[in-house]
Structures are given as structure tokens and as C-alpha cells.
Design a protein around this motif. Structure first.
Motif, mmCIF file in Angstrom:
data_model
loop_
_atom_site.group_PDB
_atom_site.id
_atom_site.type_symbol
_atom_site.label_atom_id
_atom_site.label_comp_id
_atom_site.label_asym_id
_atom_site.label_seq_id
_atom_site.Cartn_x
_atom_site.Cartn_y
_atom_site.Cartn_z
ATOM 1 N N THR A 43 0.767 -1.060 -0.061
ATOM 2 C CA THR A 43 -0.083 0.017 0.048
ATOM 3 C C THR A 43 0.739 1.174 0.119
ATOM 4 O OG1 THR A 43 -0.101 0.153 2.353
ATOM 5 C CG2 THR A 43 -1.801 -1.060 1.320
ATOM 6 N N LEU A 44 0.155 2.513 -0.330
ATOM 7 C CA LEU A 44 0.827 3.474 -0.399
ATOM 8 C C LEU A 44 0.155 4.699 0.781
ATOM 9 C CD1 LEU A 44 0.698 4.308 -4.104
ATOM 10 C CD2 LEU A 44 2.590 3.279 -2.886
ATOM 11 N N GLY A 45 1.113 4.817 1.841
ATOM 12 C CA GLY A 45 0.689 5.867 2.914
ATOM 13 C C GLY A 45 -0.741 5.819 3.078
ATOM 14 N N GLU A 46 -1.407 6.882 3.018
ATOM 15 C CA GLU A 46 -2.535 7.200 3.448
ATOM 16 C C GLU A 46 -3.737 6.880 2.357
ATOM 17 O OE1 GLU A 46 -3.436 7.641 6.616
ATOM 18 O OE2 GLU A 46 -1.142 7.616 7.163
ATOM 19 N N LEU A 47 -3.251 6.640 1.349
ATOM 20 C CA LEU A 47 -4.372 6.323 -0.189
ATOM 21 C C LEU A 47 -4.696 5.103 0.097
ATOM 22 C CD1 LEU A 47 -2.084 7.977 -2.572
ATOM 23 C CD2 LEU A 47 -3.928 9.225 -1.435
ATOM 24 N N LYS A 48 -6.127 5.034 0.246
ATOM 25 C CA LYS A 48 -6.904 3.716 0.547
ATOM 26 C C LYS A 48 -7.755 3.142 -0.700
ATOM 27 C CE LYS A 48 -6.078 4.284 4.774
ATOM 28 N NZ LYS A 48 -4.943 3.340 5.351
ATOM 29 N N GLU A 49 -7.806 3.819 -1.973
ATOM 30 C CA GLU A 49 -8.320 3.576 -2.958
ATOM 31 C C GLU A 49 -7.622 2.476 -3.643
ATOM 32 O OE1 GLU A 49 -11.285 3.953 -5.010
ATOM 33 O OE2 GLU A 49 -11.728 4.840 -2.821
ATOM 34 N N PRO A 50 -8.369 1.412 -4.151
ATOM 35 C CA PRO A 50 -7.592 0.272 -4.891
ATOM 36 C C PRO A 50 -7.036 0.853 -6.165
ATOM 37 C CG PRO A 50 -9.799 -0.248 -4.921
ATOM 38 C CD PRO A 50 -9.503 1.051 -3.968
#
Length: 313
Positions: A125-132
Motif C-alpha cells: 500500500t501507499l501511505g494514507e491512500l486507500k483507493e484500490p
């Protein structure tokens, strides 16, 4: 439910994407554009790169049709990571495209680089970004941030759009066609006891996307692909073991560094104490000199050697 090979593995992903029809289905879904022509660039990085087990690269040239019906030639740079890796690796690979003279097209009066679209399929995952799925799109703006319509070959040659897929956030989402198709990467669907296989609900897929499942179904029973997955597991285990040893060594080094820092702080504190003591003695020496005492008398008074009195004066 259908059992398919897990495309998180490089060997499976390569097997899947070297089928032009399947690659077209997946890439057009990601781009959200019709791909009229697609070609795997065999002379680039179609084979598994072992410089780092977690990084797999593949290149395509494509003719796509935009929303206005106009056709464009583009390069598609596809990278997949199994484990977290440094962004520098992505930048270095991207740089090879900008430097490659074969990615340049000529018209009647000038030459220009083909636009590049980079796609990153991440197993982390990338930091705080939650979108797939994350789309990074460029816009042309004036000084007042107003959008400038149209495109320029110079700008398109030097900048690019990106698409980022975060596999851990797929989690069997089915909000749109792309998310349903990306279920083929969802690690929550792994077959219990066998990470090589995913258990997929075939009913989620559109009829035009079924060839992707069929290709992965074939990969799951292909002896060469199965052996390659076993090899990747072995290499990954070796890397994890190596990383564990490195992590343990790093912890020892950190502990030693902390001990050294503590000792340095203690030395600094002692030096400060000595400096403060010396300043106090100097003050006393000046006071006694004002009273008319000589060096020997001051030394006797302070119970210090005459040489130390001379050094501190």
C-alpha cells in the motif's frame, strides 16, 4: 467458483500478459480506453528480471482511441511489485524509455517522443491512500489555474500519466467492471494451503473478460508455470531469511549506536562539569590575586599545584 493461478507471481503474470487478447482486455480496462492495436515489445523486458525478485517489468506499444474518437500511439510501461521496493527503481526504468531512440516518432518537420502511460500494480500500500485504483492525470493550466484545452507533442513527450493499483485494498470489491476484473489479483481469494491458486467467483466477470480467467486457469495447470512459482517461493524465502538477518544486524548496530551516543553524552557532561569547575577556580584565583596573594599562596589556599594555578590564570 473457479481456481486460477495467482498472478502475483511473476511467472503467472508473464504467462497471462504475453497473450495479446488477455493483455488487451486488462490494459483497456485500466486505461478506460479502447485499444485498437497492441503489441508486446519483445526486445524490452518481457522476461522476468531477477535483479530484484519483487519487481517485474513489461512494455507494450498501443494504438488507442480517446473519448473524442481520435487515435493515438502510446507506450505502456507496466510494472508489478510483489514486495515493497524503492521508487528509485521505477524512476530508473522510466528513464530508459525517455532515453530510448526507438520511442521517438518523426513527422514532416520534427521528431517527438511517444507519450508514455505507466501502470504500477503494487502488492503493498501507499501511505494514507486507500483507493484500490488511483489515476494520476496531467492537465494543462494557465497562470490562473484555468484548464487549457488541447495537447502538445512537446509536452506529451516529456510528461506522462500513471495508474496505480494497490492489491491489498481490492478486498473483493465489485463497484465497477475494473474492480471485478482485478479480483484476479485479490490475495484474499488465495486457496487455503496453496498460495499458488486463487478461488474466484466467475459470475462477477463480464463475458468479454472471461478469456482472462481462461488464461489463468491454463497457467494453473501448466507444469512450467507451476515449477516457476515454486522457484519464486524459494527465492522469496531466501530473501526473507536474508532480510531477517540484516534486520537483526541492524538492530545490533542501532543498539551499539545508542550505547555510543550515551557514552558521548556522558563524556560531554563530564567535560561541561570540568569546564564549570575550572571557571569557578579562575574566579577564585582572580579574587585571591586582588587580595594580594601570590601563586604559591593561592595554591596553598586552594590546595592545588602551582602549575595548575598558572594554567588556569
Amino acid at each position: 467458483m473457479t481456481l486460477i493461478a495467482n498472478p502475483i507471481y511473476d511467472s503467472v503474470f508473464k504467462y497471462m500478459m504475453e497473450d495479446e487478447r488477455v493483455a488487451n482486455i486488462l490494459l483497456s480496462a485500466l486505461l478506460k480506453k479502447e485499444i485498437l492495436e497492441l503489441q508486446v515489445r519483445q526486445h524490452e523486458y518481457t522476461n522476468v528480471q531477477r535483479t530484484h525478485i519483487s519487481l517485474f517489468r513489461m512494455d507494450f506499444s498501443a494504438k488507442i482511441k480517446d473519448d473524442k474518437g481520435e487515435e493515438h500511439l502510446v507506450l505502456i510501461e507496466l510494472q508489478k511489485t510483489w514486495l515493497p521496493t524503492e521508487t528509485l527503481r521505477f524512476r530508473q526504468y522510466l528513464g530508459t524509455h525517455y532515453l530510448n531512440k526507438e520511442n521517438v516518432r518523426k513527422d514532416s518537420d520534427s521528431q517527438y517522443g511517444l507519450p508514455i502511460i505507466s501502470i504500477y500494480i503494487l502488492g503493498h500500500t501507499l501511505g494514507e491512500l486507500k483507493e484500490p485504483v488511483i489515476y494520476v492525470r496531467r492537465r494543462y493550466l494557465d497562470y490562473e489555474d484555468n484548464v487549457i484545452e488541447g495537447k502538445d507533442r512537446f509536452i506529451e513527450s516529456l510528461t506522462h500519466d500513471s495508474i496505480i493499483v494497490q492489491i491489498p485494498f481490492l478486498r473483493k470489491r465489485t463497484r465497477n467492471r475494473l474492480e471485478r476484473l482485478l479480483n484476479i489479483f485479490d490475495q484474499d481469494c488465495r486457496l487455503e494451503g496453496d498460495d499458488h491458486l486463487l478461488e474466484i467467483d466467475e459470475s462477477l466477470f463480464h463475458a468479454e473478460d472471461v478469456p482472462v480467467l481462461t488464461r489463468l486457469l491454463k497457467a494453473g495447470v501448466a507444469p512450467d508455470v507451476r515449477r516457476s512459482m515454486d522457484v519464486e517461493d524459494e527465492i522469496l524465502s531466501e530473501i526473507e531469511a536474508r532480510d531477517t538477518v540484516i534486520m537483526q544486524k541492524d538492530q545490533v548496530i542501532q543498539q551499539k549506536d545508542q550505547t555510543i551516543q550515551q557514552k558521548e553524552q556522558t563524556i560531554q557532561q563530564k567535560e561541561q562539569t570540568i569546564q564549570q569547575k575550572d571557571q569557578l577556580i579562575r574566579s577564585m584565583i582572580r579574587m585571591l590575586e586582588q587580595e594580594g596573594l601570590d601563586e604559591r599562596q593561592i595554591a596553598q589556599k586552594l590546595a592545588l599545584p602551582v602549575e595548575q594555578i598558572r594554567q588556569l590564570k
